[in-house]
Enzyme design. Structure first.
Site, mmCIF file in Angstrom:
data_model
loop_
_atom_site.group_PDB
_atom_site.id
_atom_site.type_symbol
_atom_site.label_atom_id
_atom_site.label_comp_id
_atom_site.label_asym_id
_atom_site.label_seq_id
_atom_site.Cartn_x
_atom_site.Cartn_y
_atom_site.Cartn_z
ATOM 1 N N TYR A 1 103.172 -7.331 -3.259
ATOM 2 C CA TYR A 1 102.035 -6.723 -4.046
ATOM 3 C C TYR A 1 101.686 -5.485 -3.508
ATOM 4 O O TYR A 1 101.470 -4.614 -4.218
ATOM 5 C CB TYR A 1 101.005 -7.721 -4.328
ATOM 6 C CG TYR A 1 100.067 -7.420 -5.443
ATOM 7 C CD1 TYR A 1 100.356 -7.275 -7.063
ATOM 8 C CD2 TYR A 1 98.835 -7.072 -5.110
ATOM 9 C CE1 TYR A 1 99.401 -6.947 -7.723
ATOM 10 C CE2 TYR A 1 98.062 -6.595 -6.131
ATOM 11 C CZ TYR A 1 98.088 -6.706 -7.347
ATOM 12 O OH TYR A 1 97.424 -6.301 -8.438
ATOM 13 N N SER B 1 95.685 -1.228 -7.430
ATOM 14 C CA SER B 1 95.148 -2.304 -6.806
ATOM 15 C C SER B 1 94.312 -1.599 -5.862
ATOM 16 O O SER B 1 94.833 -0.741 -5.028
ATOM 17 C CB SER B 1 95.960 -3.609 -6.869
ATOM 18 O OG SER B 1 95.104 -4.552 -6.033
#
Length: 255
Positions: A151, A138
């Site tokens: 995350y 990501s």
């Protein structure tokens, strides 16, 4: 649509029941690859009997399950050309508000699961002296986000893990690269929206979260992410390894 010529290639894709993983698996199948999808949410454990569209239920956070399922898959085929780790989970919350379950879920799926799969497949890639790994991380690995501690940390770990694996495998002719999507139109992203205006706010930027907007003015589609995955898995990128390709419409401004 670009043709990648994956006819007959054996491909393993995690997170294949939905989102980016599903799109990646479908694109490989459309290009003639023999794809096995792995996902905890697989509706039919063990697949449906069609080797071209097999989806197997697997909890990738359980190393024993990974070893058992991979042993069966790799034992049956005897070879593997491409591994794509696309499974991912998102848990939101500031550091002091995160539960241990939140933290462990992010690292269990986003890092450990990919490690368990790679650990199981690496010996085969080495024996073959060929193979490709593409890991989906990501753009959150590159820039901090308020409320995304677990995350961001897990995706940064995924990038570093991928680079280390790529370095170890390079002498064997095996490549390992990363695709780092930005905001992509998937059920996981839509699940973050609390009202209809959230999508437009995301495009414009969220200053309170120190999140820039998206210069291209749109969310990525899963197909756009899949295009980059397939490129990195193809012979067209035969001299590309240890790279992290950010696909976020310019949201990280080149970071």
């Amino acid at each position: 649509m670009t043709s990648w010529n994956f006819a007959g290639k054996r491909v393993l894709v995690t997170g294949a029941a939905g989102g980016i993983g599903r799109c990646v698996a479908e694109r490989f199948r459309a290009e003639g690859a023999r794809v096995v999808g792995l996902d905890l949410a697989a509706p039919n454990a063990g697949g449906n009997g069609n080797a071209e569209a097999e989806l197997i239920a697997l909890d990738i956070t359980d190393p024993r399950q990974v070893d058992e399922v991979c042993g069966r898959i790799l034992g049956e085929s005897g070879s593997l050309d491409i591994l794509v780790n696309a499974a991912g989970v998102l848990r939101l919350g500031a550091a002091e508000d995160l539960t241990l379950d939140d933290w462990q879920a992010c690292f269990g799926v986003n890092v450990s699961g990919a490690f368990y799969l790679m650990r199981r497949c690496i010996p085969l890639f080495k024996r073959q002296r060929s193979g490709v790994i593409v890991n989906v991380a990501s753009n959150a690995a590159h820039v901090p986000r308020v409320g995304m501690t677990a995350y961001c940390a897990s995706k940064a770990a995924m990038v570093s893990l991928s680079h280390c694996v790529g370095l170890e495998l390079a002498p064997f002719g095996v490549r390992c690269n990363v695709v780092s999507p930005g905001s992509t139109d998937t059920p996981m992203l839509r699940g973050m929206f609390k009202n209809p205006s959230d999508g437009q706010r995301l495009l414009a930027g969220l200053p309170e979260h120190f999140k820039l907007g998206i210069p291209l003015g749109k969310l990525a589609s899963p197909e756009e992410i899949a295009d980059v995955v397939l490129f990195l898995a193809s012979d067209r990128s035969s001299h590309v390894t240890l790279q992290d390709v950010v696909v976020d419409g310019g949201a990280t401004l080149g970071a």
